[in-house]
Design a protein around this motif. Structure first.
Motif, PDB file in Angstrom:
ATOM      1  N   ARG A  86      49.146  -2.863 -22.482  1.00  0.00           N
ATOM      2  CA  ARG A  86      47.951  -2.347 -23.765  1.00  0.00           C
ATOM      3  C   ARG A  86      49.029  -1.734 -23.987  1.00  0.00           C
ATOM      4  NH1 ARG A  86      44.408   0.620 -18.619  1.00  0.00           N
ATOM      5  NH2 ARG A  86      43.133  -1.513 -18.671  1.00  0.00           N
ATOM      6  N   GLU A 103      41.537 -10.329 -24.239  1.00  0.00           N
ATOM      7  CA  GLU A 103      42.631  -9.711 -23.471  1.00  0.00           C
ATOM      8  C   GLU A 103      43.309 -10.696 -22.273  1.00  0.00           C
ATOM      9  OE1 GLU A 103      39.191  -8.199 -24.406  1.00  0.00           O
ATOM     10  OE2 GLU A 103      39.846  -6.146 -24.587  1.00  0.00           O
ATOM     11  N   VAL A 144      41.942  -1.036 -29.638  1.00  0.00           N
ATOM     12  CA  VAL A 144      41.617  -2.668 -29.703  1.00  0.00           C
ATOM     13  C   VAL A 144      40.251  -3.302 -29.305  1.00  0.00           C
ATOM     14  CG1 VAL A 144      42.766  -4.881 -28.344  1.00  0.00           C
ATOM     15  CG2 VAL A 144      44.134  -2.794 -29.136  1.00  0.00           C
ATOM     16  N   TYR A 152      43.493   2.640 -26.080  1.00  0.00           N
ATOM     17  CA  TYR A 152      43.445   0.940 -25.797  1.00  0.00           C
ATOM     18  C   TYR A 152      41.908   0.896 -26.403  1.00  0.00           C
ATOM     19  CZ  TYR A 152      43.911  -3.367 -24.496  1.00  0.00           C
ATOM     20  OH  TYR A 152      43.476  -5.292 -24.298  1.00  0.00           O
ATOM     21  N   ALA A 179      45.629 -11.849 -35.600  1.00  0.00           N
ATOM     22  CA  ALA A 179      45.572 -10.937 -34.050  1.00  0.00           C
ATOM     23  C   ALA A 179      45.616 -11.693 -32.932  1.00  0.00           C
ATOM     24  CB  ALA A 179      43.737 -10.427 -33.624  1.00  0.00           C
ATOM     25  N   CYS A 220      49.553  -4.124 -27.304  1.00  0.00           N
ATOM     26  CA  CYS A 220      48.458  -4.517 -28.003  1.00  0.00           C
ATOM     27  C   CYS A 220      48.785  -3.656 -28.640  1.00  0.00           C
ATOM     28  CB  CYS A 220      47.532  -4.530 -27.068  1.00  0.00           C
ATOM     29  SG  CYS A 220      47.684  -6.150 -26.098  1.00  0.00           S
ATOM     30  N   LEU A 221      48.028  -2.558 -28.810  1.00  0.00           N
ATOM     31  CA  LEU A 221      48.416  -1.674 -29.629  1.00  0.00           C
ATOM     32  C   LEU A 221      49.584  -1.636 -30.817  1.00  0.00           C
ATOM     33  CD1 LEU A 221      47.926   1.264 -27.512  1.00  0.00           C
ATOM     34  CD2 LEU A 221      46.196   0.967 -28.874  1.00  0.00           C
ATOM     35  N   ASP A 260      45.759 -11.881 -24.292  1.00  0.00           N
ATOM     36  CA  ASP A 260      46.705 -11.101 -24.875  1.00  0.00           C
ATOM     37  C   ASP A 260      47.675 -11.189 -23.603  1.00  0.00           C
ATOM     38  OD1 ASP A 260      46.390 -10.370 -27.078  1.00  0.00           O
ATOM     39  OD2 ASP A 260      44.809  -8.302 -26.700  1.00  0.00           O
ATOM     40  N   SER A 308      35.569  -3.047 -36.825  1.00  0.00           N
ATOM     41  CA  SER A 308      36.541  -1.928 -36.110  1.00  0.00           C
ATOM     42  C   SER A 308      37.180  -1.322 -37.248  1.00  0.00           C
ATOM     43  CB  SER A 308      38.113  -2.488 -35.327  1.00  0.00           C
ATOM     44  OG  SER A 308      38.818  -1.650 -35.434  1.00  0.00           O
ATOM     45  N   PHE A 363      47.977  -4.307 -32.906  1.00  0.00           N
ATOM     46  CA  PHE A 363      47.640  -3.933 -33.380  1.00  0.00           C
ATOM     47  C   PHE A 363      47.406  -3.785 -35.128  1.00  0.00           C
ATOM     48  CE2 PHE A 363      44.118  -0.602 -34.387  1.00  0.00           C
ATOM     49  CZ  PHE A 363      43.087  -1.488 -35.084  1.00  0.00           C
TER      50      PHE A 363
END
Length: 555
Positions: free
Chosen positions: A118, A88, A197, A193, A6, A121-122, A91, A303, A125
């Protein structure tokens, strides 16, 4: 390993953003700044001279991503410890670097910078660990459905291309969200998010019964895999407690009491936490979410959406495998169809050869029948002439009986010879009758042969009808083909038996013809004997003897 992958996705965007000329290489000075910032946000001690020592053998030129990876792994990623830094912040650093180069928000400002980060980031992911990072259309649709499920309206996008980049994805979301309130999109993106995440399985306000004072207070609960936290408010700043959701924990529904309804409890080893939900649906959702957290904790997963992503990828790979198998099966079916068409062509050739053989056989049979009819007519004519000659002979013998009594013995001998000749003729007639019987048997066998051939053609038509069903049910076709092939072999075997019977009948006919020739030989023999007996007759009987010889010559 998952944390390292990641982090590597975000750092890859930061590295490519520093490549201003799109040459795949970045200068050492920029890498120094990037490495220093990464050490800072990841809470790792920074050695400024490590980068110089690592690339001491290189020239002063820029460094490619393959050249930077060993340093990144050895001095940064291998030293990362989970829980010592805030993901975070990493990121945000990488987004700040890459958004300046690639992201250009539109004038309507549908997405704020925070919402765009966000979504970025998604995207990271859900993307697979293949560079450059892209997202398959199925994952894009899944993410848009998740966002639309939180919004009052649904986001609609045009048909997506395969291998969508994050910047194209942001453009698609911006275009689809122009008809929607920006605040609604922001709330939906934040919630998705936090769920995907931030690993938040469920959150919301619930009433909690105190452990010591036993009073009810409203708290903001946040459930993650392995933990259930509650706060004073939904900003999640003032944490009032954390419950470890592990194998020593369970959740149960409770009946209504203390003027509270829709209750459930979380049981631990040393205490029990009683909670009241706003309604029964919320209670069931919280119980299901806590059970999911227990399952993930027992499986060692952190997760839920990582597991769901793995399942979706497995399903895609399974669909691709099935599609490849269908293509291969279609190709094999086409090959089988081609082979079947070749077999049908060969079968047509065999049928044509069989028809020609049957035509020649019928011609031969007609020729034999015509010869048999001619022979039968000849025998009947000869028999009629013999009967007429016999009648004439009997008349002449009766007239000449008075002329010479000494010829009576000769006449008796001639009559005896005549009886023998008649027996020979009757034997010949019986031979003809046997031949007719054999001919009748041969005709019956030919009729049976035609019936067998019709049955064979019927079986072949059935087999052709079964062949037309090969595209629908391959397995049933193979079984039916085996059955029909077996039946065809049996019919062919019966046909061979009929042909053997016909050959035996032909042999019997030949034997009957041989007997007929023997009978003809016997007749000739008796004619010779009769001629020998007629020589001693005296001059007075020359006329009679001459007439008898002429009569038998006619025979």
């Amino acid at each position: 390993m998952a944390l390292k992958a990641a982090l590597l996705k975000s750092i890859w965007y930061a590295f490519t953003s520093l490549d201003t000329e799109d040459s795949g290489k970045v200068s050492k000075s920029q890498l120094k700044v990037l490495s220093h910032n990464l050490h800072s946000v990841l809470r790792i001690p920074h050695d400024p001279a490590a980068l110089e020592r690592h690339f001491s053998d290189d020239d002063d030129g820029p460094v490619s991503s393959q050249g930077y990876m060993p340093y990144l792994n050895q001095f940064i990623l291998d030293k990362v410890t989970e829980g010592t830094f805030v993901k975070e912040e990493v990121d945000e650093l990488c987004w700040t670097l890459c958004s300046k180069k690639h992201y250009r928000p539109d004038a309507h400002r549908v997405l704020s910078n925070q919402d765009a980060m966000r979504l970025w980031c998604l995207f990271n992911f859900l993307a697979d660990d293949r560079y450059p990072l892209t997202l398959v259309p199925e994952e894009v649709e899944y993410l848009l459905r998740k966002i639309s499920s939180v919004m009052p309206v649904e986001l609609s996008c045009v048909e997506l291309e395969d291998g969508l980049s994050v910047w194209s994805f942001l453009d698609e979301v911006t275009a689809a969200g122009r008809a929607v309130d920006g605040e609604s999109i922001g709330v939906a993106v934040e919630k998705v998010y936090r769920e995907m995440v931030g690993n938040v399985l469920k959150e919301g306000y619930l009433w909690k019964k105190g452990h010591l004072r036993r009073n009810w207070t409203e708290r903001w609960f946040c459930l993650r895999p392995g933990s259930l936290s509650y706060f004073m408010s939904e900003d999640c700043r003032d944490c009032k407690g954390v419950i470890e959701v592990d194998q020593n924990c369970c959740v149960e529904a409770l009946s209504d009491r203390d003027e509270k309804r829709c209750m459930f409890c979380v049981k631990m080893l040393h205490k029990t936490l009683e909670i009241s939900a706003p309604d029964s649906r919320q209670r069931q959702e919280w119980i299901t979410a806590i059970q999911t957290s227990l399952r993930l904790s027992a499986d060692g997963r952190v997760s839920l959406h990582e597991e769901l992503k793995e399942r979706r990828r497995e399903l895609r790979e399974e669909r691709e495998r099935r599609c490849a198998l269908r293509v291969e099966e279609t190709r094999r079916l086409r090959e089988l169809q081609g082979e079947r068409e070749e077999q049908l062509a060969e079968l047509e050739l065999l049928k044509e050869a069989q028809r020609q053989a049957q035509a020649s056989l019928q011609q031969e049979e007609q020729r034999r029948r015509s010869q048999h009819e001619e022979l039968q007519k000849t025998l009947q004519r000869q028999l009629q002439e013999a009967q007429e000659a016999r009648a004439n002979l009997c008349a002449e013998v009766a007239v000449r009986d008075l002329e010479a009594e000494h010829q009576q013995r000769r006449i008796r001998e001639l009559e005896d010879l005549h009886h023998r000749l008649q027996e020979a003729l009757e034997q010949q007639i019986r031979a003809r009758q046997e031949e007719e019987t054999y001919r009748y048997t041969q005709t019956r066998l030919l009729v049976e042969e035609e019936e067998k051939v019709k049955s064979l053609l019927t079986l072949q038509e059935d087999q052709e009808e079964q062949l037309q069903q090969t595209q629908r049910e391959k397995k049933e076709l193979l079984q039916e083909m085996e059955k029909k092939s077996h039946a065809l072999g049996e019919a062919q075997h019966q046909l061979d038996k009929v042909r053997d019977s016909r050959r035996r009948v032909d042999q019997d006919i030949v034997a009957a013809q041989r007997k007929l020739r023997q009978a003809s030989t016997s007749v000739k023999h008796w004619n010779v004997q009769m001629n020998r007996l007629m020589h001693p007759i005296g001059p007075g009987g020359l006329l009679c003897s001459h007439n008898i010889k002429n009569a038998y010559k006619q025979i």
